[in-house]
Design a protein around this motif. Structure first.
Motif, PDB file in Angstrom:
ATOM      1  N   ALA A  47       0.827  -1.208   0.000  1.00  0.00           N
ATOM      2  CA  ALA A  47       0.000   0.000   0.000  1.00  0.00           C
ATOM      3  C   ALA A  47       0.861   1.258   0.000  1.00  0.00           C
ATOM      4  N   THR A  48       1.975   1.223   0.713  1.00  0.00           N
ATOM      5  CA  THR A  48       2.859   2.386   0.787  1.00  0.00           C
ATOM      6  C   THR A  48       3.579   2.620  -0.527  1.00  0.00           C
ATOM      7  N   TRP A  49       4.014   1.554  -1.185  1.00  0.00           N
ATOM      8  CA  TRP A  49       4.659   1.671  -2.491  1.00  0.00           C
ATOM      9  C   TRP A  49       3.689   2.286  -3.504  1.00  0.00           C
ATOM     10  N   HIS A  50       2.468   1.795  -3.510  1.00  0.00           N
ATOM     11  CA  HIS A  50       1.444   2.327  -4.413  1.00  0.00           C
ATOM     12  C   HIS A  50       1.161   3.800  -4.082  1.00  0.00           C
ATOM     13  N   LEU A  76       8.748  -5.713   3.124  1.00  0.00           N
ATOM     14  CA  LEU A  76       8.609  -4.854   1.950  1.00  0.00           C
ATOM     15  C   LEU A  76       8.738  -3.372   2.303  1.00  0.00           C
ATOM     16  N   LEU A  77       8.247  -2.968   3.456  1.00  0.00           N
ATOM     17  CA  LEU A  77       8.360  -1.559   3.855  1.00  0.00           C
ATOM     18  C   LEU A  77       9.816  -1.090   3.863  1.00  0.00           C
ATOM     19  N   ARG A  78      10.710  -1.956   4.286  1.00  0.00           N
ATOM     20  CA  ARG A  78      12.129  -1.594   4.317  1.00  0.00           C
ATOM     21  C   ARG A  78      12.642  -1.330   2.897  1.00  0.00           C
ATOM     22  N   HIS A  79      12.235  -2.161   1.955  1.00  0.00           N
ATOM     23  CA  HIS A  79      12.691  -1.996   0.571  1.00  0.00           C
ATOM     24  C   HIS A  79      12.052  -0.760  -0.063  1.00  0.00           C
ATOM     25  N   VAL A  80      10.808  -0.473   0.296  1.00  0.00           N
ATOM     26  CA  VAL A  80      10.160   0.747  -0.189  1.00  0.00           C
ATOM     27  C   VAL A  80      10.917   1.970   0.313  1.00  0.00           C
ATOM     28  N   SER A  81      11.279   1.946   1.571  1.00  0.00           N
ATOM     29  CA  SER A  81      12.013   3.062   2.165  1.00  0.00           C
ATOM     30  C   SER A  81      13.333   3.296   1.448  1.00  0.00           C
ATOM     31  N   ARG A  82      14.040   2.216   1.141  1.00  0.00           N
ATOM     32  CA  ARG A  82      15.322   2.352   0.441  1.00  0.00           C
ATOM     33  C   ARG A  82      15.123   2.864  -0.980  1.00  0.00           C
ATOM     34  N   ALA A  83      14.091   2.365  -1.657  1.00  0.00           N
ATOM     35  CA  ALA A  83      13.839   2.785  -3.028  1.00  0.00           C
ATOM     36  C   ALA A  83      13.509   4.273  -3.105  1.00  0.00           C
ATOM     37  N   GLU A 190     -14.388   4.755   1.174  1.00  0.00           N
ATOM     38  CA  GLU A 190     -14.683   4.641  -0.246  1.00  0.00           C
ATOM     39  C   GLU A 190     -13.536   3.913  -0.931  1.00  0.00           C
ATOM     40  N   VAL A 191     -13.847   3.236  -2.022  1.00  0.00           N
ATOM     41  CA  VAL A 191     -12.792   2.625  -2.824  1.00  0.00           C
ATOM     42  C   VAL A 191     -11.865   3.730  -3.311  1.00  0.00           C
ATOM     43  N   GLU A 192     -10.585   3.505  -3.170  1.00  0.00           N
ATOM     44  CA  GLU A 192      -9.601   4.507  -3.575  1.00  0.00           C
ATOM     45  C   GLU A 192      -9.804   4.903  -5.033  1.00  0.00           C
ATOM     46  N   ASN A 193      -9.775   6.210  -5.289  1.00  0.00           N
ATOM     47  CA  ASN A 193      -9.975   6.736  -6.630  1.00  0.00           C
ATOM     48  C   ASN A 193      -8.668   6.656  -7.418  1.00  0.00           C
ATOM     49  N   SER A 194      -8.340   5.452  -7.849  1.00  0.00           N
ATOM     50  CA  SER A 194      -7.109   5.223  -8.605  1.00  0.00           C
ATOM     51  C   SER A 194      -7.335   4.031  -9.520  1.00  0.00           C
ATOM     52  N   GLU A 195      -6.434   3.863 -10.482  1.00  0.00           N
ATOM     53  CA  GLU A 195      -6.543   2.721 -11.384  1.00  0.00           C
ATOM     54  C   GLU A 195      -6.451   1.414 -10.606  1.00  0.00           C
ATOM     55  N   MET A 196      -5.553   1.377  -9.621  1.00  0.00           N
ATOM     56  CA  MET A 196      -5.419   0.180  -8.798  1.00  0.00           C
ATOM     57  C   MET A 196      -6.707  -0.105  -8.041  1.00  0.00           C
ATOM     58  N   GLY A 197      -7.324   0.956  -7.485  1.00  0.00           N
ATOM     59  CA  GLY A 197      -8.574   0.786  -6.755  1.00  0.00           C
ATOM     60  C   GLY A 197      -9.674   0.249  -7.648  1.00  0.00           C
TER      61      GLY A 197
END
Length: 213
Positions: A47-50, A76-83, A190-197
């Motif tokens: 969710a954080t990467w998105h 995964l959060l650790r890898h997101v932080s590094r990226a 609400e469903v997130e207003n995004s393509e992923m949502g």
């Protein structure tokens, strides 16, 4: 005490189940939380990467973390932080209730919450069940393994208060399947207003939802 530790409605749970003990693991216990809640931690990383890519602030290949995503890496959060070269986890809490001496595969009463980048209070893995009252023929890992304590509304009241205290801009969660959408929309999500949502809603699985504050 972390504001996130106030989200689980402990007093109401104890009033309903006097023998229950409420425990909390926080950010300093992240290794233990990862061990107990690997799927929830992976979900928060995803969710954080998105969310980060959706800000438009980062010119990164969306597939650069695919190996960690595809393997359901709980770190995964650790890898997101590094990226991102950016701190993404500001606070974390795994709250749960147990009855001493009772042997359950996992707590019937639990919630994992986090203050995540960019500025969201994320709710994961909510189970608000009565550990004394198992449902016949239900798996202990099932969302409805035991009878409900009917505390979700109170949990969300507490979550709103915590979100205000940490000055979060929104609350987010992921509906594991489409049958849960009416439950969350009834409380303002609400469903997130995004393509992923939109794609997730179409397929009925892993649907990102949000409530603006």
């Amino acid at each position: 005490m972390s504001e996130l530790a106030r989200i689980l409605p402990a007093e109401a749970a104890i009033a309903a189940v006097p023998e229950i003990q409420i425990l909390h693991l926080g950010l300093s216990d992240i290794k233990e939380i990862v061990r107990h809640k690997p799927l929830a931690m992976h979900e928060m990383g995803l969710a954080t990467w998105h969310a980060a890519l959706s800000t438009g602030r980062f010119n990164l290949n969306p597939m650069m973390l695919s190996a960690h995503v595809d393997s359901s890496d709980p770190n995964l959060l650790r890898h997101v932080s590094r990226a991102l070269n950016q701190k993404v986890l500001f606070d974390l809490c795994y709250s749960y209730g147990i009855i001493p001496g009772q042997d359950l595969e996992e707590p019937a009463l639990q919630v994992t919450t986090a203050h995540l980048f960019p500025n969201r209070l994320h709710i994961a893995d909510v189970k608000l069940l009565d550990p004394r009252k198992p449902v016949e023929n239900a798996s202990q890992k099932d969302d409805q393994s035991h009878e409900s304590l009917h505390l979700f509304g109170e949990l969300l009241i507490n979550a709103r208060a915590a979100a205000r205290a940490i000055k979060a801009e929104k609350m987010t969660l992921t509906a594991s399947h489409s049958e849960l959408l009416p439950v969350f929309t009834a409380h303002g999500f609400e469903v997130e207003n995004s393509e992923m949502g939109r794609m997730a809603a179409k397929f009925g699985l892993g649907i990102p939802m949000e409530l603006l504050l």
